[in-house]
Design a protein around this motif. Structure first.
Motif, mmCIF file in Angstrom:
data_model
loop_
_atom_site.group_PDB
_atom_site.id
_atom_site.type_symbol
_atom_site.label_atom_id
_atom_site.label_comp_id
_atom_site.label_asym_id
_atom_site.label_seq_id
_atom_site.Cartn_x
_atom_site.Cartn_y
_atom_site.Cartn_z
ATOM 1 N N HIS A 28 0.846 -1.199 0.000
ATOM 2 C CA HIS A 28 0.000 0.000 0.000
ATOM 3 C C HIS A 28 0.878 1.244 0.000
ATOM 4 O O HIS A 28 1.764 1.383 0.844
ATOM 5 N N PRO A 29 0.670 2.164 -0.923
ATOM 6 C CA PRO A 29 1.561 3.330 -1.024
ATOM 7 C C PRO A 29 1.621 4.174 0.243
ATOM 8 O O PRO A 29 2.692 4.692 0.586
ATOM 9 N N GLU A 33 4.954 4.898 2.315
ATOM 10 C CA GLU A 33 5.346 6.293 2.580
ATOM 11 C C GLU A 33 5.556 6.518 4.078
ATOM 12 O O GLU A 33 6.557 7.121 4.493
ATOM 13 N N ALA A 34 4.613 6.038 4.893
ATOM 14 C CA ALA A 34 4.749 6.192 6.346
ATOM 15 C C ALA A 34 6.005 5.497 6.852
ATOM 16 O O ALA A 34 6.704 6.021 7.732
ATOM 17 N N LYS A 79 9.982 10.845 -3.699
ATOM 18 C CA LYS A 79 9.001 11.848 -3.276
ATOM 19 C C LYS A 79 9.252 12.324 -1.845
ATOM 20 O O LYS A 79 9.141 13.509 -1.542
ATOM 21 N N VAL A 80 9.604 11.372 -0.943
ATOM 22 C CA VAL A 80 9.799 11.754 0.470
ATOM 23 C C VAL A 80 11.280 11.963 0.804
ATOM 24 O O VAL A 80 11.636 12.173 1.951
ATOM 25 N N ARG A 81 12.141 11.831 -0.222
ATOM 26 C CA ARG A 81 13.587 12.024 -0.074
ATOM 27 C C ARG A 81 14.219 10.990 0.852
ATOM 28 O O ARG A 81 15.111 11.296 1.649
ATOM 29 N N LEU A 408 -3.368 12.489 9.214
ATOM 30 C CA LEU A 408 -3.994 11.580 10.175
ATOM 31 C C LEU A 408 -3.904 10.128 9.711
ATOM 32 O O LEU A 408 -3.716 9.217 10.520
ATOM 33 N N ALA A 409 -4.019 9.913 8.411
ATOM 34 C CA ALA A 409 -3.869 8.551 7.882
ATOM 35 C C ALA A 409 -2.445 8.045 8.086
ATOM 36 O O ALA A 409 -2.224 6.913 8.535
ATOM 37 N N LEU A 410 -1.468 8.881 7.785
ATOM 38 C CA LEU A 410 -0.064 8.492 7.974
ATOM 39 C C LEU A 410 0.243 8.275 9.455
ATOM 40 O O LEU A 410 0.992 7.350 9.811
ATOM 41 N N ALA A 411 -0.333 9.100 10.310
ATOM 42 C CA ALA A 411 -0.071 8.982 11.749
ATOM 43 C C ALA A 411 -0.575 7.661 12.312
ATOM 44 O O ALA A 411 0.036 7.086 13.217
#
Length: 426
Positions: A28-29, A33-34, A79-81, A408-411
């Motif tokens: 899941h992207p 990412e998280a 994207k997030v380096r 909030l989703a990433l958290a």
């Protein structure tokens, strides 16, 4: 070829810093990412694994080949380096499982094609899982046959990489391997792998690798999958009990250079994860626990959106998901049991989290995009966060999490990751 970061994992407990490593088993992207953001914050290496059912030469349920998955992960990293040199990609349960309905020769031929694709795409941690029977075979195979098939796969990977100057892959072996995707029903108790069985697993694989002409590759077997007594069913979690695994942990003294890999560690407490690492289970695999947390965030945001913007969507995210899951039950109907009401609860809230197979489905993906578009630019009131996303409330109050949908989703995922990263610094 260069050495893998994981080559010396068995010696990590002697030094400062990392004692183990989480293995992020998700495609899941937002989970990836998280994970990258969390590893970046800790200046840590990140291990992400693609399971044979998710990603293979036929596309798996994500539609991605190994090369596609690498490009997908590297795009998020850019994207997030997140530094690519700190990204470790692994192939999980590499073997005949996706094709076990076929005769063994055909299934293994497919498995050989798959591991070649993973090796060629630069995956440097390869979990060899040939423990399942194929058509006409018993469900569980004799250790010697499992090891012979694993060595055959290793030989394919080694031949694929011959002459390459990249990182040499490390291997994980095992004969008592949980099925990909988690348990199929409610569980009461699990039998911990016997110490003599763990020793025999390593011995039989050493012989098989030697017979296959890849004894040098066996020197890069850094771990074995065993059962420490942890698992989750649809509705319950079996917690780690260190005393039950004490004798198994002690066998690592007979296996220099190796650690144990623990599967299905999802939903264990941080303290239990920490104890697993201290007991030599230095690779902690987690997948459904992360998408379970993400689903909680999606559903909380869905309720917030419906309260703030009632009637703005043709249907809620939950309604869309329920409609698609009931129309297309192939990824859950064999796993969920009971009355229609009980199965409805499990479809959405099971620990097994088989809903994760449906997030890429076009209508569900579109419903999530609609939800996030609706909440774009909205500063969600703290009181609604308290009501529907209580896990993030304190972090929003202290300013460490912004009160918007994406943060909030990433958290929600980050809180689970924190347990794993902290446990691995035990």
């Amino acid at each position: 070829m260069h050495k893998s970061y994981l080559t010396d994992i068995a010696n990590w407990h002697n030094g400062s810093g990392a004692k183990g490593i989480p293995s992020i088993c998700s495609a899941h992207p937002l989970v990836i990412e998280a994970s990258m953001l969390h590893a970046l914050k800790q200046d840590a290496y990140l291990l992400i694994e693609a399971t044979c059912n998710q990603v293979n030469q036929d596309g798996g349920y994500t539609g991605m080949t190994p090369a596609d998955f690498r490009a997908f992960a590297e795009d998020i990293a850019q994207k997030v380096r997140f530094p690519i040199e700190k990204l470790i990609l692994g192939g999980d349960h590499l073997g005949p499982n996706p094709w076990k309905h076929l005769p063994a020769d055909e299934a293994m031929a497919k498995a050989c094609t798959m591991i070649e694709a993973f090796a060629r795409a630069g995956f440097t941690k390869l979990h060899l899982d040939t423990s399942m029977g194929c058509a006409g075979e018993p469900v569980a195979l004799p250790d010697a046959l499992t090891a012979d098939r694993a060595a055959r796969l290793a030989a394919v990977a080694e031949a694929t990489l011959k002459g390459s100057d990249g990182v040499k892959p490390v291997y994980i072996v095992g004969t008592e391997v949980p099925i990909p995707g988690g348990a199929m029903e409610e569980l009461d108790e699990l039998e911990v792998t016997r110490p003599d069985a763990a020793r025999e697993t390593i011995a039989v694989h050493a012989r098989a690798f030697d017979a296959a002409g890849v004894s040098e590759a066996f020197s890069r077997v850094v771990g074995a999958v065993v059962q420490p007594g942890v698992e989750y069913g649809n509705e319950n979690v079996i917690p780690y009990v260190p005393a039950k695994a004490r004798a198994l942990s002690a066998t690592l003294s007979d296996m220099p250079g190796m650690v144990f890999e623990a599967h299905s560690t999802d939903y264990q407490t941080r303290e239990m994860l920490r104890q697993l690492v201290l007991d030599g289970f230095a690779i902690l695999k987690v997948g459904p626990g992360l998408t379970f947390a993400l689903r909680e965030a999606f559903y909380g945001l869905d309720q917030i959106a419906e309260f703030l913007f009632a009637g703005k969507r043709p249907e809620t995210l939950v309604a869309t998901v329920e409609r698609i899951l009931t129309a297309d039950p192939k990824n859950w109907d064999r796993y969920y049991h009971g009355s229609e009401a009980e199965k409805r609860i499990q479809r959405h809230f099971s620990y097994s989290d088989r809903i994760r197979y449906y997030w890429p489905q076009p209508e569900i993906d579109a419903a999530i995009k609609t939800l996030f578009d609706l909440l774009e630019g909205v500063e969600i009131p703290e009181t609604l966060i308290s009501q529907y996303l209580a896990g993030s409330y304190a972090s929003v109050r202290d300013g460490t999490v912004q009160p918007n949908a994406r943060a909030l989703a990433l958290a929600a995922v980050d809180r689970v990751l924190e347990d794993y990263f902290q446990a691995c610094r035990a």
